[in-house]
Design a protein around this motif. Structure first.
Motif, PDB file in Angstrom:
ATOM      1  N   PRO A  20     -13.910 -83.998  62.505  1.00  0.00           N
ATOM      2  CA  PRO A  20     -14.776 -85.170  62.391  1.00  0.00           C
ATOM      3  C   PRO A  20     -16.083 -84.942  63.149  1.00  0.00           C
ATOM      4  N   PRO A  21     -17.191 -85.399  62.614  1.00  0.00           N
ATOM      5  CA  PRO A  21     -17.356 -86.277  61.457  1.00  0.00           C
ATOM      6  C   PRO A  21     -17.510 -85.524  60.127  1.00  0.00           C
ATOM      7  N   ALA A  71     -18.408 -88.595  57.658  1.00  0.00           N
ATOM      8  CA  ALA A  71     -17.533 -89.703  58.063  1.00  0.00           C
ATOM      9  C   ALA A  71     -18.252 -90.738  58.917  1.00  0.00           C
ATOM     10  N   ASP A  72     -19.495 -90.467  59.269  1.00  0.00           N
ATOM     11  CA  ASP A  72     -20.245 -91.440  60.082  1.00  0.00           C
ATOM     12  C   ASP A  72     -20.763 -92.569  59.237  1.00  0.00           C
ATOM     13  N   ASP A 101     -22.076 -84.799  58.747  1.00  0.00           N
ATOM     14  CA  ASP A 101     -21.468 -85.995  59.324  1.00  0.00           C
ATOM     15  C   ASP A 101     -21.077 -87.021  58.262  1.00  0.00           C
ATOM     16  N   SER A 126     -18.736 -81.936  57.992  1.00  0.00           N
ATOM     17  CA  SER A 126     -19.972 -81.500  57.328  1.00  0.00           C
ATOM     18  C   SER A 126     -19.609 -80.370  56.385  1.00  0.00           C
TER      19      SER A 126
END
Length: 138
Positions: A71-72, A137-138, A135, A74
Protein backbone atom coordinates in the motif's frame (compact mmCIF):
# COMPACT_ATOMS: atom_id res chain seq x y z
CA UNK A 1 2.98 9.66 -13.11
CA UNK A 2 5.10 11.85 -15.31
CA UNK A 3 7.75 10.27 -17.53
CA UNK A 4 10.47 11.12 -15.01
CA UNK A 5 8.39 9.63 -12.18
CA UNK A 6 7.63 6.31 -13.89
CA UNK A 7 11.22 5.94 -15.12
CA UNK A 8 12.47 6.49 -11.57
CA UNK A 9 9.87 4.07 -10.20
CA UNK A 10 10.81 1.19 -12.51
CA UNK A 11 14.53 1.83 -12.03
CA UNK A 12 14.55 1.78 -8.22
CA UNK A 13 15.27 -1.31 -6.19
CA UNK A 14 14.82 -4.79 -7.52
CA UNK A 15 11.27 -4.84 -8.84
CA UNK A 16 10.95 -7.47 -11.53
CA UNK A 17 8.92 -6.84 -14.64
CA UNK A 18 6.17 -9.27 -15.52
CA UNK A 19 6.61 -9.84 -19.25
CA UNK A 20 3.67 -10.84 -21.39
CA UNK A 21 4.33 -12.35 -24.81
CA UNK A 22 2.00 -13.78 -27.45
CA UNK A 23 1.88 -17.56 -27.91
CA UNK A 24 1.44 -19.07 -31.38
CA UNK A 25 -2.25 -19.68 -30.63
CA UNK A 26 -2.71 -16.02 -29.63
CA UNK A 27 -2.95 -16.63 -25.89
CA UNK A 28 -0.74 -14.71 -23.46
CA UNK A 29 2.34 -16.06 -21.70
CA UNK A 30 3.59 -14.21 -18.61
CA UNK A 31 6.95 -14.55 -16.85
CA UNK A 32 8.99 -12.33 -14.51
CA UNK A 33 12.23 -10.86 -15.84
CA UNK A 34 15.14 -8.86 -14.48
CA UNK A 35 15.56 -5.68 -16.53
CA UNK A 36 17.16 -2.28 -16.90
CA UNK A 37 15.91 0.94 -18.41
CA UNK A 38 18.27 2.12 -21.15
CA UNK A 39 17.16 5.54 -22.31
CA UNK A 40 13.60 4.95 -23.47
CA UNK A 41 14.05 1.18 -23.91
CA UNK A 42 13.65 -1.78 -21.57
CA UNK A 43 16.53 -4.28 -21.77
CA UNK A 44 16.60 -7.85 -20.45
CA UNK A 45 18.00 -11.29 -21.23
CA UNK A 46 16.27 -14.59 -21.91
CA UNK A 47 17.06 -17.92 -23.47
CA UNK A 48 16.35 -18.34 -27.16
CA UNK A 49 14.64 -21.67 -26.46
CA UNK A 50 12.40 -20.44 -23.64
CA UNK A 51 8.69 -19.93 -24.24
CA UNK A 52 9.15 -16.15 -24.07
CA UNK A 53 12.21 -16.27 -26.34
CA UNK A 54 10.39 -18.30 -28.98
CA UNK A 55 7.28 -16.14 -28.69
CA UNK A 56 9.23 -12.89 -29.20
CA UNK A 57 11.14 -14.33 -32.16
CA UNK A 58 7.81 -15.09 -33.83
CA UNK A 59 5.85 -12.01 -32.67
CA UNK A 60 7.70 -9.08 -31.10
CA UNK A 61 4.66 -7.53 -29.42
CA UNK A 62 5.13 -7.46 -25.64
CA UNK A 63 3.74 -5.88 -22.50
CA UNK A 64 5.52 -5.50 -19.19
CA UNK A 65 4.19 -4.58 -15.77
CA UNK A 66 6.30 -3.31 -12.88
CA UNK A 67 4.43 -2.89 -9.64
CA UNK A 68 4.78 -2.14 -5.98
CA UNK A 69 2.53 -4.57 -4.15
CA UNK A 70 2.62 -2.60 -0.90
CA UNK A 71 0.00 0.00 0.00
CA UNK A 72 -0.80 2.48 -1.41
CA UNK A 73 0.17 0.46 -4.54
CA UNK A 74 1.71 1.83 -7.73
CA UNK A 75 2.34 0.31 -11.14
CA UNK A 76 3.68 0.95 -14.60
CA UNK A 77 2.66 -1.00 -17.68
CA UNK A 78 4.67 -0.72 -20.85
CA UNK A 79 3.82 -1.91 -24.34
CA UNK A 80 6.22 -2.18 -27.21
CA UNK A 81 8.09 -4.30 -29.69
CA UNK A 82 10.97 -6.57 -28.78
CA UNK A 83 14.16 -6.61 -30.82
CA UNK A 84 16.36 -9.66 -30.24
CA UNK A 85 20.15 -9.93 -30.44
CA UNK A 86 22.35 -12.98 -30.00
CA UNK A 87 25.62 -11.03 -30.28
CA UNK A 88 27.50 -12.68 -27.43
CA UNK A 89 29.53 -9.63 -26.37
CA UNK A 90 26.37 -7.53 -26.15
CA UNK A 91 24.40 -10.29 -24.39
CA UNK A 92 27.10 -10.76 -21.74
CA UNK A 93 27.65 -7.02 -21.20
CA UNK A 94 23.96 -6.45 -20.50
CA UNK A 95 23.63 -9.65 -18.47
CA UNK A 96 26.38 -8.33 -16.19
CA UNK A 97 24.78 -4.89 -15.87
CA UNK A 98 21.38 -6.38 -15.11
CA UNK A 99 22.88 -8.79 -12.56
CA UNK A 100 24.51 -5.85 -10.75
CA UNK A 101 21.05 -4.40 -10.12
CA UNK A 102 19.48 -7.60 -8.84
CA UNK A 103 22.40 -9.48 -7.24
CA UNK A 104 24.80 -6.65 -6.39
CA UNK A 105 28.10 -5.57 -7.87
CA UNK A 106 30.01 -8.34 -6.09
CA UNK A 107 28.07 -11.07 -7.96
CA UNK A 108 27.51 -9.21 -11.24
CA UNK A 109 30.41 -10.81 -13.15
CA UNK A 110 29.44 -14.30 -11.97
CA UNK A 111 25.83 -13.90 -13.12
CA UNK A 112 26.89 -12.10 -16.30
CA UNK A 113 29.08 -15.08 -17.18
CA UNK A 114 26.23 -17.48 -16.40
CA UNK A 115 23.62 -15.53 -18.38
CA UNK A 116 25.85 -14.26 -21.19
CA UNK A 117 26.44 -17.50 -23.07
CA UNK A 118 25.48 -18.90 -26.48
CA UNK A 119 21.76 -19.58 -26.60
CA UNK A 120 20.92 -16.48 -24.57
CA UNK A 121 19.40 -13.36 -26.11
CA UNK A 122 19.48 -9.68 -25.40
CA UNK A 123 15.98 -8.25 -25.68
CA UNK A 124 15.47 -4.55 -26.27
CA UNK A 125 11.88 -3.34 -26.04
CA UNK A 126 11.10 -0.12 -27.84
CA UNK A 127 8.39 1.37 -25.64
CA UNK A 128 5.31 2.51 -27.56
CA UNK A 129 2.78 3.06 -24.75
CA UNK A 130 2.97 3.67 -21.01
CA UNK A 131 0.30 3.58 -18.32
CA UNK A 132 1.69 4.68 -14.94
CA UNK A 133 -0.31 5.20 -11.77
CA UNK A 134 1.00 6.02 -8.31
CA UNK A 135 -0.69 5.45 -4.97
CA UNK A 136 -3.86 3.94 -6.42
CA UNK A 137 -5.32 3.13 -2.97
CA UNK A 138 -5.13 6.72 -1.75
Amino acid sequence: MTKDQWQKFISEGTHTAKLSTVRADGSPHIAPVWFLLDGDDIVFNTGADTVKGRNMARDGRVSLCVDDDRPPFSFVTLQGRAELSDRLEEVRDWATRIAARYMGEDLAEQYGARNGVPGELLVRVRIEKVIALADVAD
